[in-house]
Design a protein around this motif. Structure first.
Motif, mmCIF file in Angstrom:
data_model
loop_
_atom_site.group_PDB
_atom_site.id
_atom_site.type_symbol
_atom_site.label_atom_id
_atom_site.label_comp_id
_atom_site.label_asym_id
_atom_site.label_seq_id
_atom_site.Cartn_x
_atom_site.Cartn_y
_atom_site.Cartn_z
ATOM 1 N N ASP A 89 0.870 -1.175 0.000
ATOM 2 C CA ASP A 89 0.000 0.000 0.000
ATOM 3 C C ASP A 89 0.909 1.228 0.000
ATOM 4 O O ASP A 89 2.099 1.144 -0.365
ATOM 5 N N ASP A 90 0.393 2.378 0.401
ATOM 6 C CA ASP A 90 1.167 3.621 0.424
ATOM 7 C C ASP A 90 2.445 3.428 1.255
ATOM 8 O O ASP A 90 2.508 2.548 2.107
ATOM 9 N N LYS B 179 -3.371 -0.462 -7.121
ATOM 10 C CA LYS B 179 -4.429 0.303 -6.434
ATOM 11 C C LYS B 179 -4.130 1.775 -6.661
ATOM 12 O O LYS B 179 -3.032 2.231 -6.351
ATOM 13 N N ASP C 227 -5.259 5.503 -5.630
ATOM 14 C CA ASP C 227 -5.998 6.282 -4.629
ATOM 15 C C ASP C 227 -6.400 7.631 -5.229
ATOM 16 O O ASP C 227 -6.088 7.931 -6.393
ATOM 17 N N TRP D 35 -13.124 5.921 -2.808
ATOM 18 C CA TRP D 35 -13.946 5.775 -1.595
ATOM 19 C C TRP D 35 -15.442 5.831 -1.875
ATOM 20 O O TRP D 35 -16.233 6.180 -0.983
ATOM 21 N N ARG E 26 -13.457 0.713 -4.677
ATOM 22 C CA ARG E 26 -13.872 0.889 -3.289
ATOM 23 C C ARG E 26 -15.253 1.532 -3.244
ATOM 24 O O ARG E 26 -15.561 2.417 -4.041
ATOM 25 N N ASP F 198 -12.340 4.469 4.441
ATOM 26 C CA ASP F 198 -11.500 3.389 4.966
ATOM 27 C C ASP F 198 -12.209 2.603 6.066
ATOM 28 O O ASP F 198 -12.796 3.170 6.984
HETATM 29 C C1 GLA Z 1 -6.366 6.073 1.651
HETATM 30 C C2 GLA Z 1 -6.909 4.713 1.223
HETATM 31 C C3 GLA Z 1 -6.396 3.642 2.154
HETATM 32 C C4 GLA Z 1 -4.872 3.648 2.160
HETATM 33 C C5 GLA Z 1 -4.332 5.018 2.516
HETATM 34 C C6 GLA Z 1 -2.834 5.121 2.312
HETATM 35 O O1 GLA Z 1 -6.876 6.455 2.892
HETATM 36 O O2 GLA Z 1 -8.301 4.733 1.207
HETATM 37 O O3 GLA Z 1 -6.890 2.381 1.773
HETATM 38 O O4 GLA Z 1 -4.412 3.257 0.878
HETATM 39 O O5 GLA Z 1 -4.948 6.051 1.721
HETATM 40 O O6 GLA Z 1 -2.330 6.411 2.492
#
Ligand code: GLA
Length: 375
Positions: free
Chosen positions: A41-42, A116, A118, A154, A172, A176
């Motif tokens: 992820d990030d 992924k 964002d 989101w 998504r 989160d």
């Molecule tokens: C957003 C995404 C999360 C994650 C964070 C990482 O909030 O919705 O799933 O990837 O960024 O910074």
């Protein structure tokens, strides 16, 4: 199905963590159960080089991402990565705006299998989001490498209406997920937000209600500091509901330290079989009786799944009866215990927020649910 680093690791992500997690996936039965993607992820990034190519933080990914992908591929696993449609990611790292072609090419050259994307630091309009995701979707497709494309805005701009058309395989549906049952981002809210979107999902294009919080037990970014996370019943409910939603399943706890209970939940074969059912048709709520919700999902070959959820903060007792149309009781199993339902009927006491999940081999038979007084 796979694992995603964000909730448990954030910046504490490194190639050592990924390789140890991969090793656990192979040894613990997770891989055998179907978990194959490991997704950075990030916070894997280390800026861009002189020609603008993304690079990994050399302190934590000393051998680079291509090497890491190679290691995972040798193990039969796949590597996912994260980027963002804005100039900066949600954690402030380098994003892909204006670099879509270069980044897609870089990911493909590294051997990435899942991206992924964002939406932090990006314009709010739906048209802008669509345009940016289209650019990345087309750039990934142009590489010729099969790469799963996951849209992460989101659920703010109804991505279920357009994400598949820009090449995404999943999007998504919510903010989160939290390691909590109630409130915004809690398991129930995210499930109920995703449930009405069933008709937009199907094979190759899925509603994504975010990662599994199973096993986090309060040790993660997904939740307020000092909380203990969810109960075992609530984690079980997340898996049951995600299975009814035909959701992508990405574990997000520290698998290296997962206990036997967490591993048993994550690998429950009949539950995963419902989630991954070939027909690929998500189910949804069909009935509400006081604190109890009944969800139904049609499965391949005329089978069906039924989930009965206790939404309330108190236990409920209920009798579940599967009527038999012709003689013997219908072929029903409890998907968690895999035990057949003897005589087609049972008296249950559901803990707060617990779900019972059944699989019936035949369709068209709906269980009768009678609430019993609590003693
Ligand atoms: C957003 C995404 C999360 C994650 C964070 C990482 O909030 O919705 O799933 O990837 O960024 O910074």
């Amino acid at each position: 199905m796979g694992w995603m680093s964000w909730n448990a690791f954030g910046y504490d992500l490194s190639e050592e963590v990924v390789l140890a997690t991969a090793d656990t996936m192979l040894r613990s039965g997770l891989y055998a159960a179907g978990y194959t993607y490991l997704c950075l992820d990030d916070c894997w990034q280390g800026g861009r080089d002189a020609v603008g190519r993304l690079r990994a933080d050399p302190a934590r990914f000393a051998h680079g991402i291509a090497w890491l992908a190679g290691q995972l591929h040798t193990m039969g696993l796949k590597l996912g990565i994260y980027t963002c449609a804005g100039p900066r990611t949600c954690a402030g790292e380098a994003g892909s705006e204006g670099f879509e072609e270069l980044d897609a090419t870089t990911f493909a050259e590294w051997g990435i299998d899942y991206v992924k994307e964002d939406y932090c630091d990006a314009p709010p309009e739906r048209s802008a989001a669509l345009e940016r995701y289209r650019r990345m979707g087309m750039a990934l497709r142009a590489t010729g490498r099969p790469i799963v494309f996951a849209v992460c805005e989101w659920g703010k701009r109804a991505p279920w209406e357009w994400a598949a058309s820009v090449g995404a395989s999943q999007w998504r549906t919510s903010d989160d997920i939290q390691d909590a049952w109630g409130g915004t981002g809690g398991i129930l809210e995210v499930a109920e937000r995703t449930e009405p979107l069933a008709r937009w999902a199907g094979p190759g294009h899925w509603n994504d209600p975010d990662m599994l919080v199973v096993g986090l037990r309060g040790r993660s970014r997904a939740g307020a500091a000092g909380t203990i996370g969810c109960s075992e019943a609530e984690y079980r409910s997340q898996l049951s509901l995600w299975a009814m939603l035909a959701a992508p399943l990405f574990a997000s706890c520290d698998l290296r330290q997962a206990d036997a209970t967490t591993l048993a939940l994550l690998t429950a074969p009949a539950v995963l079989a419902i989630d991954q059912d070939r027909l690929g048709r998500p189910g949804g709520r069909v009935r509400r009786a006081g604190p109890v919700d009944v969800w139904h999902r049609e499965l391949d070959g005329g089978a069906q799944a039924v989930a009965i959820l206790n939404r309330s903060d108190d236990p409920v007792s209920l009798r579940v009866t599967w009527p038999s149309r012709h003689g013997p009781a219908p072929d029903v199993i409890n998907a968690w215990s895999e035990r057949p339902l003897e005589g087609g009927s049972e008296l249950l006491r559901l803990e707060p927020h617990a779900t019972v999940l059944y699989r019936s081999a035949s369709s068209g038979v709906n269980p009768i649910i009678g609430l019993e007084p609590e003693r």
